[in-house]
Design a protein around this motif. Structure first.
Motif, PDB file in Angstrom:
ATOM      1  N   LEU A 175      22.405   6.946  -1.833  1.00  0.00           N
ATOM      2  CA  LEU A 175      21.282   6.523  -1.031  1.00  0.00           C
ATOM      3  C   LEU A 175      19.844   6.792  -1.757  1.00  0.00           C
ATOM      4  CD1 LEU A 175      19.558   5.734   1.821  1.00  0.00           C
ATOM      5  CD2 LEU A 175      20.301   8.018   2.594  1.00  0.00           C
ATOM      6  N   ILE A 176      19.162   5.699  -2.035  1.00  0.00           N
ATOM      7  CA  ILE A 176      17.999   5.995  -2.926  1.00  0.00           C
ATOM      8  C   ILE A 176      16.581   5.538  -2.402  1.00  0.00           C
ATOM      9  CG2 ILE A 176      16.668   5.769  -5.183  1.00  0.00           C
ATOM     10  CD1 ILE A 176      19.667   5.059  -6.140  1.00  0.00           C
ATOM     11  N   ALA A 177      15.649   6.330  -2.109  1.00  0.00           N
ATOM     12  CA  ALA A 177      14.423   5.949  -1.223  1.00  0.00           C
ATOM     13  C   ALA A 177      13.223   6.484  -2.168  1.00  0.00           C
ATOM     14  CB  ALA A 177      14.312   6.653  -0.182  1.00  0.00           C
ATOM     15  N   GLY A 178      12.250   5.536  -2.232  1.00  0.00           N
ATOM     16  CA  GLY A 178      10.930   5.646  -3.129  1.00  0.00           C
ATOM     17  C   GLY A 178       9.755   5.391  -2.522  1.00  0.00           C
ATOM     18  N   GLU A 179       8.641   5.882  -3.001  1.00  0.00           N
ATOM     19  CA  GLU A 179       7.505   5.649  -2.549  1.00  0.00           C
ATOM     20  C   GLU A 179       6.870   4.298  -3.086  1.00  0.00           C
ATOM     21  OE1 GLU A 179       2.785   7.618  -1.778  1.00  0.00           O
ATOM     22  OE2 GLU A 179       4.242   8.404  -3.166  1.00  0.00           O
ATOM     23  N   PRO A 180       6.622   3.158  -2.600  1.00  0.00           N
ATOM     24  CA  PRO A 180       6.100   1.923  -3.101  1.00  0.00           C
ATOM     25  C   PRO A 180       4.824   2.186  -3.676  1.00  0.00           C
ATOM     26  CG  PRO A 180       5.830   1.888  -0.604  1.00  0.00           C
ATOM     27  CD  PRO A 180       6.600   3.285  -0.808  1.00  0.00           C
ATOM     28  N   THR A 203       0.843  -1.258  -0.025  1.00  0.00           N
ATOM     29  CA  THR A 203      -0.090   0.017  -0.175  1.00  0.00           C
ATOM     30  C   THR A 203       0.928   1.421  -0.001  1.00  0.00           C
ATOM     31  OG1 THR A 203      -1.590  -1.395   1.194  1.00  0.00           O
ATOM     32  CG2 THR A 203      -1.711   1.185   1.415  1.00  0.00           C
ATOM     33  N   PRO A 204       0.553   2.369  -0.704  1.00  0.00           N
ATOM     34  CA  PRO A 204       1.374   3.397  -0.952  1.00  0.00           C
ATOM     35  C   PRO A 204       1.322   4.099   0.272  1.00  0.00           C
ATOM     36  CG  PRO A 204      -0.138   3.507  -2.953  1.00  0.00           C
ATOM     37  CD  PRO A 204      -0.588   2.362  -1.814  1.00  0.00           C
ATOM     38  N   SER A 205       2.565   4.860   0.670  1.00  0.00           N
ATOM     39  CA  SER A 205       2.486   5.763   1.977  1.00  0.00           C
ATOM     40  C   SER A 205       1.950   7.040   1.832  1.00  0.00           C
ATOM     41  CB  SER A 205       4.162   5.836   2.227  1.00  0.00           C
ATOM     42  OG  SER A 205       4.862   6.433   1.365  1.00  0.00           O
ATOM     43  N   GLY A 234       7.449   4.076   5.566  1.00  0.00           N
ATOM     44  CA  GLY A 234       6.791   3.136   4.647  1.00  0.00           C
ATOM     45  C   GLY A 234       7.657   3.369   3.221  1.00  0.00           C
ATOM     46  N   TRP A 235       8.729   4.139   3.017  1.00  0.00           N
ATOM     47  CA  TRP A 235       9.156   4.170   1.726  1.00  0.00           C
ATOM     48  C   TRP A 235      10.126   3.116   1.479  1.00  0.00           C
ATOM     49  CZ3 TRP A 235      10.592   9.427  -1.164  1.00  0.00           C
ATOM     50  CH2 TRP A 235       9.470  10.139  -1.373  1.00  0.00           C
ATOM     51  N   THR A 236      10.454   2.470   0.501  1.00  0.00           N
ATOM     52  CA  THR A 236      11.471   1.573   0.039  1.00  0.00           C
ATOM     53  C   THR A 236      12.630   2.199   0.118  1.00  0.00           C
ATOM     54  OG1 THR A 236       9.802   0.270  -1.104  1.00  0.00           O
ATOM     55  CG2 THR A 236      12.151  -0.059  -1.573  1.00  0.00           C
TER      56      THR A 236
END
Length: 369
Positions: free
Chosen positions: A317-322, A33-35, A266-268
């Motif tokens: 360092l990389i982060a994204g919204e699933p 589920t998206p954050s 919640g982000w990957t």
């Protein structure tokens, strides 16, 4: 309108693309589920880091092994392999090295964004929409392929010129944006682009946006963070990705230097180590070069603490919204159902819906040796 297309023609397209990409048709089903919508967080200062911040830790570790790709290039791939496929919204991460005579000639895309970051050397690009340019050392191209584009990415070689090396990240587009018009955002390398007297970045007619740099311990300190997208230590990138994604290149000059980077709940998030070694959170085991480190995502974890275990250490360092959507991928085409992939293959063969120049367009750089 597609009844005139023979099965043999579709098979020919599939075989042609498979020969170039070596990818099967994949259903990388994802039900996360998206954050919350994209917002920015202010980084904690070093003094209150321990009291106010809880670090993520390494939940999975994958070594990137160098393998052939494209027309003679070598890549270290982690995300997108059998060991690390379902890491929404990220589809692929390649650490590439392009020798003389190698490159990535004309090929299509649909349904994803590709982010190319040059670590050494430079690379030319050209596409079927008439866009062309040069990505220099330290420069970034953020391309959202949307409904479809055909392009070529070819290295620049010459006397006393370093062989091109860099990173290419593929990011899944939200399903509602997969058929958008293609867009580009490009950043040139720079160390000093933020004008504090105006509290803003500036763009002139003859100068693209520059990559802003954060200095957690001041401009003379041992740590630099190139903010390709997102925000770090009060410095924000001008890039606005389709879907939430932060991308930082962190450079530690001295062993023992530490940062804490906030990451949205919640982000990957993952780290790819380029050189040297680092410690994550309070873990004692150092993480060496060429590893992809997937970070944990517990509800109480507010970001990640990273410490240099050696001098001259670098990583991204990389982060994204699933994304709460299924992934159907066939090579350079990324959609959400098998039927959409089949339609994409038909569009590409018939020159429709973003691939109008599929039969006629040839890049000027694609056949260069």
């Amino acid at each position: 309108m597609y009844k005139v297309v023979h099965l043999a023609s579709i098979v020919a397209i599939i075989v042609s693309l498979a020969a170039y990409y070596y990818y099967p048709l994949l259903n990388l089903g994802n039900t996360r589920t998206p954050s919350k919508p994209l917002t920015y967080l202010q980084n904690s200062s070093t003094s209150d880091m321990a009291a106010a911040s809880i670090s993520r830790n390494v939940s999975k570790k994958v070594l990137s092994v160098e393998t052939p790709e494209g027309a003679g290039a070598l890549v270290r791939r982690s995300i997108g392999t059998a060991k690390l496929k379902n890491l929404t919204p990220f589809l692929m991460l390649d650490h590439f090295h392009v020798a003389q005579g190698a490159g990535f000639p004309d090929h299509p895309h649909r349904g994803q964004a590709t982010v190319t970051y040059m670590l050494e050397g430079s690379s030319q690009h050209e596409d079927s929409a008439g866009h062309k340019g040069l990505i220099e050392t330290g420069g970034v191209q953020w391309m959202s392929a949307g409904r479809g584009i055909i392009h070529a990415e070819m290295p620049v070689h010459g006397p006393n010129v370093p062989e091109p090396r860099g990173l290419q990240l593929w990011i899944d587009l939200p399903k509602e944006h997969k058929m958008m018009e293609p867009t580009y955002q490009e950043l040139a390398p720079s160390e000093y682009v933020f004008f504090p007297e105006y509290n803003a970045f500036f763009k002139t007619d003859n100068q693209p946006f520059r990559i802003p740099v954060a200095y957690p311990e001041g401009p003379d300190g041992p740590t630099r963070i190139k903010v390709i997208s997102g925000k770090s230590y009060g410095v924000e990138s001008p890039v606005r990705p389709v879907g939430g994604c932060w991308y930082f290149h962190v450079i530690f000059d001295k062993k023992g230097s530490t940062i804490f980077q906030d990451i949205l709940p919640g982000w990957t998030a993952f780290i790819y180590t380029l050189k040297g070694s680092i410690n994550i959170g309070n873990e004692a085991l150092p993480q060496e070069s060429f590893h992809t480190l997937v970070l944990s995502s517990e509800p109480d974890e507010t970001g990640v603490k990273i410490t240099a275990a050696k001098d001259n250490t670098e990583f991204v360092l990389i982060a994204g919204e699933p994304l709460d959507q299924t992934v159907f991928q066939y090579g350079p085409f990324v959609m959400t159902t098998r039927e959409e992939i089949q339609k994409t293959l038909l569009d590409y063969q018939m020159g429709l819906n973003g691939f109008e120049k599929a039969r006629s367009w040839k890049s000027e750089i694609g056949n260069r040796k």
